[in-house]
Design a protein around this motif. Structure first.
Motif, PDB file in Angstrom:
ATOM      1  N   THR A 342      -9.497  -0.185   2.884  1.00 39.31           N
ATOM      2  CA  THR A 342      -8.037  -0.188   2.790  1.00 39.31           C
ATOM      3  C   THR A 342      -7.612  -1.503   2.156  1.00 39.31           C
ATOM      4  O   THR A 342      -8.102  -2.565   2.552  1.00 39.31           O
ATOM      5  CB  THR A 342      -7.395  -0.058   4.182  1.00 39.31           C
ATOM      6  N   ARG A 344      -4.554  -4.204   1.321  1.00 42.91           N
ATOM      7  CA  ARG A 344      -3.234  -4.634   1.758  1.00 42.91           C
ATOM      8  C   ARG A 344      -2.662  -5.598   0.729  1.00 42.91           C
ATOM      9  O   ARG A 344      -3.105  -6.745   0.617  1.00 42.91           O
ATOM     10  CB  ARG A 344      -3.326  -5.297   3.127  1.00 42.91           C
ATOM     11  N   THR A 346      -0.224  -8.166  -0.880  1.00 47.35           N
ATOM     12  CA  THR A 346       0.709  -9.158  -0.343  1.00 47.35           C
ATOM     13  C   THR A 346       1.406  -9.980  -1.411  1.00 47.35           C
ATOM     14  O   THR A 346       2.496 -10.482  -1.165  1.00 47.35           O
ATOM     15  CB  THR A 346      -0.040 -10.122   0.597  1.00 47.35           C
ATOM     16  N   THR A 391       5.449  -7.962   4.943  1.00 47.05           N
ATOM     17  CA  THR A 391       4.757  -6.753   5.395  1.00 47.05           C
ATOM     18  C   THR A 391       4.016  -6.175   4.201  1.00 47.05           C
ATOM     19  O   THR A 391       4.637  -5.744   3.227  1.00 47.05           O
ATOM     20  CB  THR A 391       5.760  -5.709   5.932  1.00 47.05           C
ATOM     21  N   PRO A 392       2.675  -6.194   4.172  1.00 50.15           N
ATOM     22  CA  PRO A 392       1.938  -5.799   2.969  1.00 50.15           C
ATOM     23  C   PRO A 392       2.099  -4.314   2.670  1.00 50.15           C
ATOM     24  O   PRO A 392       2.391  -3.499   3.535  1.00 50.15           O
ATOM     25  CB  PRO A 392       0.482  -6.149   3.329  1.00 50.15           C
ATOM     26  N   VAL A 394       0.215  -1.075   1.934  1.00 54.45           N
ATOM     27  CA  VAL A 394      -1.127  -0.609   2.326  1.00 54.45           C
ATOM     28  C   VAL A 394      -1.535   0.544   1.413  1.00 54.45           C
ATOM     29  O   VAL A 394      -0.813   1.539   1.289  1.00 54.45           O
ATOM     30  CB  VAL A 394      -1.142  -0.171   3.798  1.00 54.45           C
ATOM     31  N   GLY A 431      -4.341  -9.716  -2.386  1.00 58.21           N
ATOM     32  CA  GLY A 431      -4.179  -9.189  -1.026  1.00 58.21           C
ATOM     33  C   GLY A 431      -5.519  -9.244  -0.301  1.00 58.21           C
ATOM     34  O   GLY A 431      -6.413 -10.031  -0.648  1.00 58.21           O
TER      35      GLY A 431
END
Length: 442
Positions: A342, A344, A346, A391-392, A394, A431
């Motif tokens: 996964t 993320r 940022t 809040t990244p 996803v 990220g």
């Protein structure tokens, strides 16, 4: 031999992005009317044209002229240096008498280096970390020297490495760590601007502005929490002297009266203890076995502790797109989230150094699903634009992250000759890539 061909100049020297024209003299020395097909051989054939490429009806004893036009693009894909080429002239009537005059093209070097600071602003109590991305769009390697400084001398810098070699068409990164000279114990956050200088040989140094926000060591809520703790201690002291202490003293007096009765009972209990001692020795073996069983149970419990569930890896990638006017192109290197992982997202930095006109789209395509546009921005609204997400975003496994550009018109940077013929834009994202942790060793 029924055909002769000769270049007016067998050596051509030019810079990428410019053109050079060399006449080609073709003479029919045969006794019949002849036609010819002209082809370019060698590495320059990709950006060399002949006009006309086909000649028809050249009478015996006459000469005609074709034009060979060399136009290497201003790109890192065209290396500097000498390249051999040949012009193949194929007669239609006498194919076996093909002639190939040869020459040399010398492509001159050009420099085109850009630099970016990622992120521009860092936060922390004891310092922060930045990265410098160095993009060499020229056709020769460059060596870049990196230095960092601030006007007030409030920051200490560590640049690793300070000298970076960047090959044509590649991007290299360097770390810049900043640390305040003095600790900020309390008070509001302090912003400390600084500048990173990227100096490449034979080019104007590039100045990258950044900032570090120093956060106080003692947070704002510390004194409120301390006051609440003191009030709690005072309340506990009040409860001790008003409620608990009188109760304890009363219980102590009652226990003294009970001690006499307990002493008499102790004598009788001593006799019983002697008898029970023999019985206790018989039960010692059973107690040892029970203790061993408890140790085994504790070992089983410790083996059932859950290990970490995932491993986080910082990930940064740059995607570029070059395309002509009124055309749409996507990046050749989309980022695909590995199977079982996964991503993320940022941080995101958009680059439009030429000032192109058009649109830039960032699209995520789930595995087996339809594309979803994350960002759709107009190129004319920015040169550099960065986004940082608390809040990244996803992205699940198999999702492809792709950048595409609709080029309406290339920008025209000041004093650049010749002006760009293509839109040239880039995107840098970073990220954390999360993958499941491997099972613990037995």
């Amino acid at each position: 031999m029924t055909t002769t061909a000769k270049l007016d100049s067998a050596r051509v020297e030019l810079s990428p992005g410019t053109e050079a024209v060399v006449p080609l003299q073709i003479r029919n020395t045969g006794d019949v009317v002849e036609g010819y097909r002209i082809e370019v051989l060698g590495a320059p054939a990709a950006w060399t044209t002949v006009e006309p490429a086909v000649i028809e009806g050249l009478y015996p004893g006459t000469t005609t002229t074709a034009t060979v036009r060399f136009a290497p693009p201003r790109s890192a894909a065209v290396p500097a240096g000498t390249l051999d080429f040949g012009i193949r002239v194929v007669p239609f009537e006498h194919v076996d008498e093909t002639v190939i005059p040869e020459g040399v093209v010398e492509v001159l070097p050009f420099l085109d280096t850009t630099a970016e600071l990622l992120p521009r602003t860092s936060h922390g109590r004891n310092g922060g970390r930045h990265r410098v991305a160095l993009d060499n769009r020229g056709n020769v390697p460059v060596t870049v020297s990196l230095t960092a400084a601030d006007d007030n001398g409030a920051l200490d810098f560590r640049v690793r490495p300070q000298i970076v070699s960047v090959d044509p068409g590649t991007v290299e990164f360097a770390d810049v760590r900043v640390k305040p000279e003095k600790r900020l114990w309390r008070g509001p956050d302090v912003t400390m601007p600084f500048t990173v200088t990227a100096a490449a040989e034979n080019t104007t140094p590039v100045l990258l502005d950044g900032a570090h926000v120093q956060v106080a060591t003692i947070p704002k809520w510390f004194f409120k929490a301390l006051l609440a703790l003191l009030l709690l201690l005072a309340l506990l002291a009040l409860l001790w002297f008003t409620l608990l202490k009188p109760v304890i003293e009363s219980a102590a007096r009652s226990s003294v009266e009970d001690e006499v009765a307990q002493a008499q009972e102790a004598a009788a209990a001593a006799q019983e203890a002697a008898t029970s001692a023999q019985q206790a020795s018989n039960g010692a073996g059973q107690a040892a076995a029970a203790a061993q069983e408890q140790v085994a149970q504790m070992e089983d419990l410790t083996q059932n502790f859950l290990p970490p569930t995932e491993i986080l890896t910082p990930t940064t990638q740059r995607m570029t797109v070059q395309t002509g006017p009124s055309a749409t192109a996507a990046s050749a290197d989309p980022f695909v989230v590995p199977a079982g992982g996964t991503f993320r997202l940022t941080d995101l930095v958009l680059n439009n150094p030429q000032g192109d006109f058009g649109r830039l789209l960032l699209t995520q395509t789930p595995a087996g699903g339809d594309p979803v546009v994350l960002f759709d921005v107009a190129l004319e609204n920015f040169r550099d634009n960065d986004f940082h997400f608390q809040t990244p975003i996803v992205l699940p496994a198999g999702t492809a992250l792709t950048m595409s550009v609709l080029c309406r018109a290339p920008g025209v940077p000041q004093n650049q000759t010749p002006p760009p013929t293509q839109c040239d834009d880039a995107l840098v994202f970073s990220g954390q890539l999360a993958v499941p942790a491997p099972p613990p060793a037995p």
